[in-house]
Design a protein around this motif. Sequence first.
Motif, PDB file in Angstrom:
ATOM      1  N   VAL A  76     -43.087  13.360 -27.218  1.00 44.24           N
ATOM      2  CA  VAL A  76     -43.790  14.598 -27.551  1.00 44.24           C
ATOM      3  C   VAL A  76     -44.788  14.886 -26.444  1.00 44.24           C
ATOM      4  N   MET A  77     -44.695  16.066 -25.878  1.00 42.49           N
ATOM      5  CA  MET A  77     -45.664  16.444 -24.843  1.00 42.49           C
ATOM      6  C   MET A  77     -46.898  16.986 -25.542  1.00 42.49           C
ATOM      7  N   THR A  78     -48.007  16.308 -25.338  1.00 46.17           N
ATOM      8  CA  THR A  78     -49.241  16.717 -26.001  1.00 46.17           C
ATOM      9  C   THR A  78     -50.455  16.141 -25.299  1.00 46.17           C
ATOM     10  N   HIS A  79     -51.557  16.888 -25.380  1.00 47.76           N
ATOM     11  CA  HIS A  79     -52.850  16.378 -24.938  1.00 47.76           C
ATOM     12  C   HIS A  79     -53.564  15.678 -26.092  1.00 47.76           C
ATOM     13  N   ARG A  80     -52.907  15.612 -27.251  1.00 45.11           N
ATOM     14  CA  ARG A  80     -53.528  15.020 -28.450  1.00 45.11           C
ATOM     15  C   ARG A  80     -52.631  13.880 -28.980  1.00 45.11           C
ATOM     16  N   PRO A  81     -52.632  12.737 -28.297  1.00 48.53           N
ATOM     17  CA  PRO A  81     -51.698  11.668 -28.672  1.00 48.53           C
ATOM     18  C   PRO A  81     -51.865  11.189 -30.109  1.00 48.53           C
ATOM     19  N   GLY A 127     -42.289  19.848 -27.354  1.00 49.38           N
ATOM     20  CA  GLY A 127     -43.709  20.148 -27.300  1.00 49.38           C
ATOM     21  C   GLY A 127     -44.406  19.796 -28.598  1.00 49.38           C
ATOM     22  N   ALA A 128     -45.730  19.754 -28.528  1.00 47.11           N
ATOM     23  CA  ALA A 128     -46.532  19.351 -29.678  1.00 47.11           C
ATOM     24  C   ALA A 128     -46.338  20.282 -30.872  1.00 47.11           C
ATOM     25  N   THR A 129     -46.197  21.573 -30.626  1.00 42.20           N
ATOM     26  CA  THR A 129     -46.070  22.524 -31.741  1.00 42.20           C
ATOM     27  C   THR A 129     -44.742  22.333 -32.460  1.00 42.20           C
ATOM     28  N   THR A 130     -43.689  22.109 -31.692  1.00 42.33           N
ATOM     29  CA  THR A 130     -42.379  21.838 -32.307  1.00 42.33           C
ATOM     30  C   THR A 130     -42.445  20.560 -33.119  1.00 42.33           C
ATOM     31  N   TYR A 131     -43.062  19.522 -32.554  1.00 41.68           N
ATOM     32  CA  TYR A 131     -43.208  18.251 -33.270  1.00 41.68           C
ATOM     33  C   TYR A 131     -43.979  18.447 -34.579  1.00 41.68           C
ATOM     34  N   HIS A 137     -48.519  13.295 -21.587  1.00 42.44           N
ATOM     35  CA  HIS A 137     -49.143  14.505 -21.044  1.00 42.44           C
ATOM     36  C   HIS A 137     -49.070  14.441 -19.533  1.00 42.44           C
ATOM     37  N   GLY A 138     -48.884  15.606 -18.940  1.00 38.85           N
ATOM     38  CA  GLY A 138     -48.814  15.641 -17.491  1.00 38.85           C
ATOM     39  C   GLY A 138     -47.589  16.389 -17.023  1.00 38.85           C
ATOM     40  N   ASP A 139     -47.145  16.016 -15.822  1.00 39.52           N
ATOM     41  CA  ASP A 139     -46.076  16.741 -15.139  1.00 39.52           C
ATOM     42  C   ASP A 139     -44.707  16.253 -15.618  1.00 39.52           C
ATOM     43  N   VAL A 168     -33.735  18.699 -24.319  1.00 39.00           N
ATOM     44  CA  VAL A 168     -35.016  19.412 -24.282  1.00 39.00           C
ATOM     45  C   VAL A 168     -35.014  20.320 -25.516  1.00 39.00           C
ATOM     46  N   VAL A 169     -35.777  19.922 -26.540  1.00 44.11           N
ATOM     47  CA  VAL A 169     -35.734  20.612 -27.830  1.00 44.11           C
ATOM     48  C   VAL A 169     -36.481  21.951 -27.753  1.00 44.11           C
ATOM     49  N   GLY A 170     -37.507  22.013 -26.966  1.00 49.96           N
ATOM     50  CA  GLY A 170     -38.352  23.200 -26.850  1.00 49.96           C
ATOM     51  C   GLY A 170     -39.790  22.820 -27.132  1.00 49.96           C
ATOM     52  N   GLY A 171     -40.658  23.833 -27.330  1.00 48.31           N
ATOM     53  CA  GLY A 171     -40.402  25.247 -27.275  1.00 48.31           C
ATOM     54  C   GLY A 171     -40.140  25.781 -25.874  1.00 48.31           C
ATOM     55  N   GLY A 172     -40.241  27.094 -25.785  1.00 52.60           N
ATOM     56  CA  GLY A 172     -39.882  27.777 -24.565  1.00 52.60           C
ATOM     57  C   GLY A 172     -40.710  27.375 -23.359  1.00 52.60           C
ATOM     58  N   ALA A 224     -39.442  25.745 -20.012  1.00 53.35           N
ATOM     59  CA  ALA A 224     -39.729  26.409 -18.734  1.00 53.35           C
ATOM     60  C   ALA A 224     -40.317  25.422 -17.718  1.00 53.35           C
ATOM     61  N   GLN A 225     -41.119  24.479 -18.190  1.00 52.40           N
ATOM     62  CA  GLN A 225     -41.667  23.477 -17.262  1.00 52.40           C
ATOM     63  C   GLN A 225     -40.543  22.644 -16.646  1.00 52.40           C
ATOM     64  N   PHE A 226     -39.570  22.247 -17.472  1.00 54.91           N
ATOM     65  CA  PHE A 226     -38.427  21.483 -16.954  1.00 54.91           C
ATOM     66  C   PHE A 226     -37.578  22.359 -16.034  1.00 54.91           C
ATOM     67  N   TYR A 247     -31.066  22.902 -25.635  1.00 57.54           N
ATOM     68  CA  TYR A 247     -30.169  23.317 -26.731  1.00 57.54           C
ATOM     69  C   TYR A 247     -31.042  23.925 -27.812  1.00 57.54           C
ATOM     70  N   THR A 248     -30.810  25.183 -28.103  1.00 54.14           N
ATOM     71  CA  THR A 248     -31.696  25.850 -29.052  1.00 54.14           C
ATOM     72  C   THR A 248     -30.993  27.041 -29.686  1.00 54.14           C
ATOM     73  N   ALA A 249     -31.716  27.692 -30.594  1.00 51.85           N
ATOM     74  CA  ALA A 249     -31.228  28.928 -31.205  1.00 51.85           C
ATOM     75  C   ALA A 249     -32.267  30.011 -30.984  1.00 51.85           C
ATOM     76  N   SER A 250     -31.790  31.237 -30.919  1.00 52.69           N
ATOM     77  CA  SER A 250     -32.656  32.345 -30.531  1.00 52.69           C
ATOM     78  C   SER A 250     -32.293  33.590 -31.323  1.00 52.69           C
ATOM     79  N   TYR A 304     -36.273  35.364 -28.804  1.00 49.24           N
ATOM     80  CA  TYR A 304     -37.383  34.609 -29.387  1.00 49.24           C
ATOM     81  C   TYR A 304     -36.834  33.425 -30.180  1.00 49.24           C
ATOM     82  N   ILE A 305     -37.521  32.267 -30.057  1.00 43.24           N
ATOM     83  CA  ILE A 305     -37.069  31.078 -30.784  1.00 43.24           C
ATOM     84  C   ILE A 305     -37.903  30.813 -32.029  1.00 43.24           C
ATOM     85  N   VAL A 306     -38.986  31.541 -32.171  1.00 46.06           N
ATOM     86  CA  VAL A 306     -39.825  31.417 -33.366  1.00 46.06           C
ATOM     87  C   VAL A 306     -40.532  32.758 -33.558  1.00 46.06           C
TER      88      VAL A 306
HETATM   89  N1  LIG Z   1     -35.260  28.281 -32.444  1.00 46.40           N
HETATM   90  C1  LIG Z   1     -35.228  26.972 -32.253  1.00 46.40           C
HETATM   91  O1  LIG Z   1     -34.137  26.362 -32.305  1.00 46.40           O
HETATM   92  C2  LIG Z   1     -36.495  26.240 -31.905  1.00 46.40           C
HETATM   93  C3  LIG Z   1     -36.437  25.131 -31.079  1.00 46.40           C
HETATM   94  C4  LIG Z   1     -37.622  24.482 -30.734  1.00 46.40           C
HETATM   95  C5  LIG Z   1     -38.839  24.957 -31.249  1.00 46.40           C
HETATM   96  N2  LIG Z   1     -38.846  26.013 -32.070  1.00 46.40           N
HETATM   97  C6  LIG Z   1     -40.123  26.511 -32.618  1.00 46.40           C
HETATM   98  O2  LIG Z   1     -40.942  26.930 -31.540  1.00 46.40           O
HETATM   99  C7  LIG Z   1     -42.293  26.699 -31.920  1.00 46.40           C
HETATM  100  C8  LIG Z   1     -43.032  25.933 -30.840  1.00 46.40           C
HETATM  101  O3  LIG Z   1     -42.815  26.459 -29.574  1.00 46.40           O
HETATM  102  P1  LIG Z   1     -44.039  26.641 -28.586  1.00 46.40           P
HETATM  103  O4  LIG Z   1     -43.444  27.070 -27.301  1.00 46.40           O
HETATM  104  O5  LIG Z   1     -45.051  27.493 -29.256  1.00 46.40           O
HETATM  105  O6  LIG Z   1     -44.687  25.189 -28.517  1.00 46.40           O
HETATM  106  P2  LIG Z   1     -44.149  23.752 -28.028  1.00 46.40           P
HETATM  107  O7  LIG Z   1     -43.482  23.854 -26.708  1.00 46.40           O
HETATM  108  O8  LIG Z   1     -43.423  23.067 -29.102  1.00 46.40           O
HETATM  109  O9  LIG Z   1     -45.551  23.020 -27.862  1.00 46.40           O
HETATM  110  C9  LIG Z   1     -46.491  23.507 -26.925  1.00 46.40           C
HETATM  111  C10 LIG Z   1     -47.602  22.502 -26.849  1.00 46.40           C
HETATM  112  O10 LIG Z   1     -47.135  21.296 -26.234  1.00 46.40           O
HETATM  113  C11 LIG Z   1     -48.184  20.706 -25.483  1.00 46.40           C
HETATM  114  N3  LIG Z   1     -47.772  20.640 -24.096  1.00 46.40           N
HETATM  115  C12 LIG Z   1     -46.907  21.468 -23.433  1.00 46.40           C
HETATM  116  N4  LIG Z   1     -46.765  21.080 -22.166  1.00 46.40           N
HETATM  117  C13 LIG Z   1     -47.548  19.981 -22.000  1.00 46.40           C
HETATM  118  C14 LIG Z   1     -47.808  19.114 -20.910  1.00 46.40           C
HETATM  119  N5  LIG Z   1     -47.227  19.311 -19.712  1.00 46.40           N
HETATM  120  N6  LIG Z   1     -48.648  18.058 -21.099  1.00 46.40           N
HETATM  121  C15 LIG Z   1     -49.222  17.855 -22.310  1.00 46.40           C
HETATM  122  N7  LIG Z   1     -49.004  18.633 -23.391  1.00 46.40           N
HETATM  123  C16 LIG Z   1     -48.178  19.691 -23.229  1.00 46.40           C
HETATM  124  C17 LIG Z   1     -49.409  21.587 -25.694  1.00 46.40           C
HETATM  125  O11 LIG Z   1     -50.027  21.145 -26.902  1.00 46.40           O
HETATM  126  P3  LIG Z   1     -51.441  20.380 -27.010  1.00 46.40           P
HETATM  127  O12 LIG Z   1     -52.185  20.622 -25.737  1.00 46.40           O
HETATM  128  O13 LIG Z   1     -52.096  20.976 -28.172  1.00 46.40           O
HETATM  129  O14 LIG Z   1     -51.121  18.963 -27.242  1.00 46.40           O
HETATM  130  C18 LIG Z   1     -48.786  22.934 -25.989  1.00 46.40           C
HETATM  131  O15 LIG Z   1     -49.624  23.811 -26.701  1.00 46.40           O
HETATM  132  C19 LIG Z   1     -42.295  25.884 -33.206  1.00 46.40           C
HETATM  133  O16 LIG Z   1     -42.664  26.711 -34.301  1.00 46.40           O
HETATM  134  C20 LIG Z   1     -40.870  25.423 -33.338  1.00 46.40           C
HETATM  135  O17 LIG Z   1     -40.462  25.289 -34.673  1.00 46.40           O
HETATM  136  C21 LIG Z   1     -37.716  26.681 -32.393  1.00 46.40           C
END
Ligand SMILES: NC(=O)c1ccc[n+]([C@@H]2O[C@H](COP(=O)([O-])OP(=O)(O)OC[C@H]3O[C@@H](n4cnc5c(N)ncnc54)[C@H](OP(=O)(O)O)[C@@H]3O)[C@@H](O)[C@H]2O)c1
Length: 173
Positions: free
Chosen positions: A74-79, A51-55, A92-94, A113-117, A121-123, A6-9, A14-16
């Motif tokens: 939160v999916m991240t390699h940086r807990p 994902g970590a960036t969204t968090y 972290h992982g699959d 699934v909040v995102g990001g993209g 895509a992994q899911f 569920y997201t906005a684009s 593009y979501i961001v």
């Molecule tokens: N338009 C909307 O409604 C909407 C919705 C959601 C998000 N957003 C925006 O989108 C942006 C983020 O999207 P994004 O696609 O760049 O990033 P993201 O999906 O939020 O985060 C990507 C990061 O998650 C970690 N990650 C991803 N898969 C992993 C895995 N399998 N195992 C461990 N870690 C994993 C990695 O970080 P590390 O390796 O560094 O830990 C990766 O760099 C944000 O600015 C957010 O505000 C917008």
Amino acid sequence: MATIYYTASSIDGYIVDDRASLDWLITRNIDADGPFGYRAFSNSVGALVMGATTYEWILANDPDEWQYEQPTWVMTHRPDIVRTGDGVRAFHGDVTELHPLLVQAAAYQDIWVVGGGDVAAQFAAAGLIDEMIVSYAPCTLGTGGRLMPLHTEWVLVESGVNGEFVCARWRKA
Ligand SMILES: NC(=O)c1ccc[n+]([C@@H]2O[C@H](COP(=O)([O-])OP(=O)(O)OC[C@H]3O[C@@H](n4cnc5c(N)ncnc54)[C@H](OP(=O)(O)O)[C@@H]3O)[C@@H](O)[C@H]2O)c1
């Protein structure tokens, strides 16, 4: 229960934007109680994953109080980026190993699934997204983070208008 992206684009998918800004989105008119609105959707959700960036974006933009009561991963390699006290867990992982934890935590409610993209895509690549709900803002961004950087196929279930947004719900083909 369903696993829902569920997201906005932007219109061009593009979501961001390329400055990691959502100003093009959050300034727009939308009714949280309207068609495809956030209120009913969030009430249907029993667990979240992002994902970590969204968090980090959420923490940076709304630092005072964690806004979700539901179990969140939160999916991240940086807990160590995960703030203690909010009940948020790092993974972290699959995604196929994470999904059963989400199902159990959601307790028959939906999984968001909040995102990001790329996380979405992994899911989707693992066949784990049942539905996608997207609200399209009336703008193009030209560049930024993609809605779903993967070829996937969907069946349109319903569509509508909420404020400035065109919204739709698709089921996995
Ligand atoms: N338009 C909307 O409604 C909407 C919705 C959601 C998000 N957003 C925006 O989108 C942006 C983020 O999207 P994004 O696609 O760049 O990033 P993201 O999906 O939020 O985060 C990507 C990061 O998650 C970690 N990650 C991803 N898969 C992993 C895995 N399998 N195992 C461990 N870690 C994993 C990695 O970080 P590390 O390796 O560094 O830990 C990766 O760099 C944000 O600015 C957010 O505000 C917008």
